[in-house]
Enzyme design. Sequence first.
Site, PDB file in Angstrom:
ATOM      1  N   SER A   1       1.129  -1.143  -0.002  1.00 20.09           N
ATOM      2  CA  SER A   1      -0.045   0.121  -0.141  1.00 20.09           C
ATOM      3  C   SER A   1       0.921   1.437   0.037  1.00 20.09           C
ATOM      4  CB  SER A   1      -0.858   0.081   1.329  1.00 20.09           C
ATOM      5  OG  SER A   1      -1.612   1.275   1.230  1.00 20.09           O
TER       6      SER A   1
ATOM      7  N   TYR B   1      -2.234  -1.125  10.244  1.00 24.38           N
ATOM      8  CA  TYR B   1      -2.199  -1.353   8.897  1.00 24.38           C
ATOM      9  C   TYR B   1      -0.926  -0.938   8.265  1.00 24.38           C
ATOM     10  CZ  TYR B   1      -3.889  -1.205   4.064  1.00 24.38           C
ATOM     11  OH  TYR B   1      -4.018  -1.505   2.646  1.00 24.38           O
TER      12      TYR B   1
END
Length: 253
Positions: A136, A149
Amino acid sequence: MDLSNRTVLIVGGTSGIGRELAGRFTAAGSTVAVGGRSPEALSELAGEGFGTFGVDVTDSASVASFRDAVLARYPELDTVVTMSGVMLLEDLRDPAHFEAAETTIDTNLLGTIRAIDAFTPHLIRRGAGTFVTVTSGIAFLPFPPMPSYAASKAAVHAYSEALRAQLDGTGVGVVELVPPAVATAGQEKVNPHALPLDDFATEVMDLLSENPTPHEILVKGVLMHRWAERDGTYDDLVARRSQALAMLPGREG
């Protein structure tokens, strides 16, 4: 990477980016199988002609059974995409956040490792193949309301680099897909700057088809995240993204 005539497994491909890529690989001429936890989504995908398999990447026994089932049906498997992931908000001032952190790390990092471990011997025996890991932009430019995350995706990035080095000479490549915010699962409502899924997938497939395949698949929308430290914009961007901490309960104002 030649995107035609491949046999692709997308782990965690029942929705969003994974599901879109399943369709794109199929359209390019590859055979595609999808693994995931949602029986309803798997049933829909089976109706569309995909091979489907239930799997929980947080459960080693489930992953082992999944591997056996996949390889029994697709012994020619040559591409494994690891998409499984969760995004959870955490308030680090509240010790109760640890449950979310545990879930995130177990799914995003350990789940990725379990999936890779399951298929590494098969790809090495073939002497050719590709792992596509999914990280990401948040791995490189943290989003403070989702600390675990960010940490999990940064860890998958580092793991991908090490995996590539260790598999050098085996014929098995490692490609890291680094998405920015993409308009899936309501993201377009939360983030008006989220990249339309169709545009994102088109750019990804174009980059994957390059020869040689880049080690990192970086669409234009993620470059500001990936190179923030190099470009000297990191501190300012993290400060701006910290304004989103107002999303956390009790942090309003």
